[in-house]
Design a protein around this motif. Structure first.
Motif, PDB file in Angstrom:
ATOM      1  N   SER A 106      35.972  38.143  43.261  1.00 36.67           N
ATOM      2  CA  SER A 106      36.272  37.646  42.322  1.00 36.67           C
ATOM      3  C   SER A 106      35.521  37.870  41.149  1.00 36.67           C
ATOM      4  CB  SER A 106      36.350  36.021  42.713  1.00 36.67           C
ATOM      5  OG  SER A 106      35.137  35.334  42.629  1.00 36.67           O
ATOM      6  N   GLY A 107      36.212  37.356  40.037  1.00 38.81           N
ATOM      7  CA  GLY A 107      35.292  37.433  38.714  1.00 38.81           C
ATOM      8  C   GLY A 107      34.027  36.410  38.642  1.00 38.81           C
ATOM      9  N   SER A 108      34.204  35.366  39.331  1.00 41.71           N
ATOM     10  CA  SER A 108      33.072  34.562  39.028  1.00 41.71           C
ATOM     11  C   SER A 108      31.975  34.927  39.891  1.00 41.71           C
ATOM     12  CB  SER A 108      33.600  33.175  39.624  1.00 41.71           C
ATOM     13  OG  SER A 108      34.547  32.707  39.089  1.00 41.71           O
ATOM     14  N   VAL A 111      30.366  37.836  38.049  1.00 43.02           N
ATOM     15  CA  VAL A 111      29.636  36.955  36.728  1.00 43.02           C
ATOM     16  C   VAL A 111      28.248  36.485  37.406  1.00 43.02           C
ATOM     17  CG1 VAL A 111      29.407  35.253  35.222  1.00 43.02           C
ATOM     18  CG2 VAL A 111      31.421  36.930  35.087  1.00 43.02           C
ATOM     19  N   TYR A 140      34.658  32.085  28.425  1.00 34.23           N
ATOM     20  CA  TYR A 140      34.853  31.613  29.710  1.00 34.23           C
ATOM     21  C   TYR A 140      34.452  32.741  30.751  1.00 34.23           C
ATOM     22  CZ  TYR A 140      37.068  30.007  34.188  1.00 34.23           C
ATOM     23  OH  TYR A 140      37.199  29.601  35.576  1.00 34.23           O
ATOM     24  N   HIS A 141      33.658  32.211  31.724  1.00 27.60           N
ATOM     25  CA  HIS A 141      33.202  33.381  32.605  1.00 27.60           C
ATOM     26  C   HIS A 141      33.427  33.138  34.019  1.00 27.60           C
ATOM     27  CE1 HIS A 141      31.336  35.599  29.089  1.00 27.60           C
ATOM     28  NE2 HIS A 141      30.988  34.498  29.006  1.00 27.60           N
ATOM     29  N   GLY A 142      33.919  32.105  34.464  1.00 25.87           N
ATOM     30  CA  GLY A 142      34.306  31.840  35.948  1.00 25.87           C
ATOM     31  C   GLY A 142      34.112  30.203  36.178  1.00 25.87           C
ATOM     32  N   GLU A 208      32.754  37.929  26.378  1.00 30.28           N
ATOM     33  CA  GLU A 208      33.827  38.796  26.682  1.00 30.28           C
ATOM     34  C   GLU A 208      34.000  39.816  25.537  1.00 30.28           C
ATOM     35  OE1 GLU A 208      37.030  35.847  27.986  1.00 30.28           O
ATOM     36  OE2 GLU A 208      35.574  34.554  27.445  1.00 30.28           O
ATOM     37  N   ASP A 242      31.522  40.824  29.873  1.00 34.33           N
ATOM     38  CA  ASP A 242      32.259  40.438  30.795  1.00 34.33           C
ATOM     39  C   ASP A 242      33.682  40.809  30.638  1.00 34.33           C
ATOM     40  OD1 ASP A 242      33.897  39.040  32.686  1.00 34.33           O
ATOM     41  OD2 ASP A 242      33.411  37.124  32.248  1.00 34.33           O
ATOM     42  N   VAL A 244      35.891  41.184  32.824  1.00 32.96           N
ATOM     43  CA  VAL A 244      36.819  40.594  34.220  1.00 32.96           C
ATOM     44  C   VAL A 244      38.374  40.711  33.633  1.00 32.96           C
ATOM     45  CG1 VAL A 244      37.528  38.556  35.658  1.00 32.96           C
ATOM     46  CG2 VAL A 244      35.048  39.574  35.529  1.00 32.96           C
ATOM     47  N   LEU A 245      38.524  39.986  32.340  1.00 31.23           N
ATOM     48  CA  LEU A 245      40.096  40.122  31.816  1.00 31.23           C
ATOM     49  C   LEU A 245      40.487  41.034  30.985  1.00 31.23           C
ATOM     50  CD1 LEU A 245      41.460  36.588  30.706  1.00 31.23           C
ATOM     51  CD2 LEU A 245      41.986  38.636  29.510  1.00 31.23           C
ATOM     52  N   LYS A 271      39.966  40.770  38.295  1.00 35.08           N
ATOM     53  CA  LYS A 271      41.275  40.671  37.958  1.00 35.08           C
ATOM     54  C   LYS A 271      42.197  41.869  38.409  1.00 35.08           C
ATOM     55  CE  LYS A 271      40.938  36.828  34.668  1.00 35.08           C
ATOM     56  NZ  LYS A 271      41.995  35.624  35.342  1.00 35.08           N
TER      57      LYS A 271
END
Ligand SMILES: Cc1ncc(COP(=O)(O)O)c(C=O)c1O
Length: 447
Positions: A106-108, A111, A140-142, A208, A242, A244-245, A271
């Motif tokens: 997962s992204g969390s 991170v 936001y990072h998780g 991000e 980051d 992730v998104l 993601k």
């Protein structure tokens, strides 16, 4: 009538305990069809995940084939073919120097692992005082505890405050609400924070590259990350991007940071990395980051049972190859231009304050007053009402709240799968307008 599907009538409990969820029976490209035959245009691929659409046989077959061959081995005893091949593919795609990949789910997790890697790097480089993290607000990072500590989501953080780690927050570049010469927009805020904390104590800055839900797709000024890079180098602070998104192609480049001419020391992906076929994320890093650990203790002190698992890496490998074979990153750039051109018409709506983003990533910010940019009071729950009206109109969008001042602020994201067509974009815009009108009706109805 389908059976009631909400807590406590079923054995599943979801985040929303107070509403009924439709049951997704099948997916077709960008669409979800529920068990009653209703069709939803999924304008965010779930949560920026189902980027390649549903039912791609190459990806499903690759996972099944890997599961038949070797379903699972642990990375403490074996490496495996899909993990090696996926790392090699990513090497060719990631910004230069980010050559080594650590796979998670997962992204969390990515991170958390990236922040731990930064900390261990400094300890093993003989600088154990370097432990502080600097992050941005909004951002936001998780949702695991260290990732949440580095996030600026007060509505999540309030409850878990006693368990969170201290993280220094600086204002994020947010062009709709920040002056162009403000410290947030010039990255001076980072310089100031490092000086205030003491560079000898700061391990990493995480950001991000293009804002996700938190800033509603805000795009920093073109020279922002070159300045960040220069500040981080001068103060010996690791820069973690980051992605992730915003990564894995969505903005029209493989990594969003590539738009800005700067290279991070560590990058996270998640993601859409597997197109949503399995939960897959990655931490990628340069040898500059890993070498002191390899030559020191010889082991990264972060362990998870499913890291580097062959089945998830096989899905990632097939997804990344599919993206390349079908030139989907270029398609994100091309269709992104179409998306933004068509979304521009939303600016005419009475409560749309801003439309922004890059590639197939767009944020639409709602305001109570377009002139003053005053947000709706949180109690009105504008974003929630809009999402519900959009679902009724057969459109799935992703909401965020609180970005204007930490408490108030409403926006929704439109970030369709990479395979979205021009007529589907027209459909998104038409359904968005319907949902906006319906939201106003609901909010202005006598209570
Ligand atoms: C930028 C960013 N980083 C990290 C995460 C956490 O990812 P996950 O929800 O997969 O744990 C998210 C999730 O939305 C995100 O947007």
């Amino acid at each position: 009538m389908s059976p009631a599907r909400r807590y406590p009538q079923t054995g599943v409990f979801y985040r929303a305990l107070d509403r009924e969820l439709p049951l997704a029976a099948r997916g077709e490209g960008c669409w979800i069809v529920d068990d009653l035959g209703r069709r939803y245009l999924d304008a965010c691929g779930g949560a920026y995940v189902a980027n390649l659409g549903h039912g791609v046989p190459e990806i499903a077959d690759a996972v099944a084939e890997q599961m038949r061959r070797v379903a699972y081995v642990n990375g403490t005893a074996f490496t495996n073919e899909p993990a090696e091949a996926l790392a090699a593919e990513l090497r060719g795609l990631n910004p230069r120097g980010l050559e080594f990949a650590y796979f998670l789910s997962s992204g969390s997790e990515a991170v958390e692992a990236a922040l731990k890697l930064a900390r261990q790097h400094w300890v093993e480089s003989g600088k154990p005082a370097k432990h502080k993290i600097i992050a941005r607000s909004p951002g936001y990072h998780g949702n695991t505890l260290l990732a949440l500590s580095a996030s600026a989501r007060e509505h999540y953080k309030k409850l878990y405050g006693p368990w969170l780690a201290p993280v220094t927050m600086i204002p994020a570049p947010y062009p709709y609400r920040c002056a162009p010469d403000s410290p947030a927009m010039t990255a001076q805020a980072l310089e100031d924070a490092i000086r205030k904390e003491g560079a000898e104590t700061v391990a990493a800055f995480i950001a991000e590259p293009v804002g996700g839900s938190s800033t509603g797709g805000s795009v920093p000024p073109e020279d922002y990350y070159r300045r960040v890079r220069e500040i981080c180098d001068r103060h010996e602070v690791l820069f973690i991007a980051d992605e992730v998104l915003c990564g894995s192609g969505r903005t029209g480049r493989w990594a969003a940071i590539e738009h800005f001419g700067a290279t991070p020391d560590i990058m996270t992906l998640g993601k859409g990395l597997s197109g949503g076929y399995v939960p897959l994320s990655a931490v990628v890093a340069s040898c500059k980051v890993i070498d002191p650990i390899a030559k020191g203790s010889g082991a990264f002190k972060h362990a998870q049972t499913f890291s580097h698992s062959p089945a998830i890496c096989a899905a990632g490998l097939a997804a990344v190859r599919y993206i390349q074979k079908n030139k989907l990153v270029d398609r994100c750039a091309k269709m992104g231009a179409v998306l933004h051109r068509k979304l521009d018409s939303l600016r005419e709506l009475p409560h749309v304050g801003d439309v922004r983003g890059l590639g197939l990533l767009a944020g639409i910010e709602f305001v109570a007053d377009k002139k003053t940019k005053a947000p709706f009071p949180r109690a009105r729950k504008f974003a929630e009402a809009f999402v519900s009206a959009a679902m009724d109109a057969g459109l799935v969008v992703w909401p965020n709240v609180g970005q204007a001042d930490g408490e108030n602020g409403d926006l929704v994201m439109v970030a369709p799968p990479f395979i979205v067509t021009e007529s589907e974009i027209d459909e998104i815009v038409a359904r968005f307008k319907l949902a906006h009108a319906k939201t106003l009706e609901v909010l202005h109805a006598p209570r």
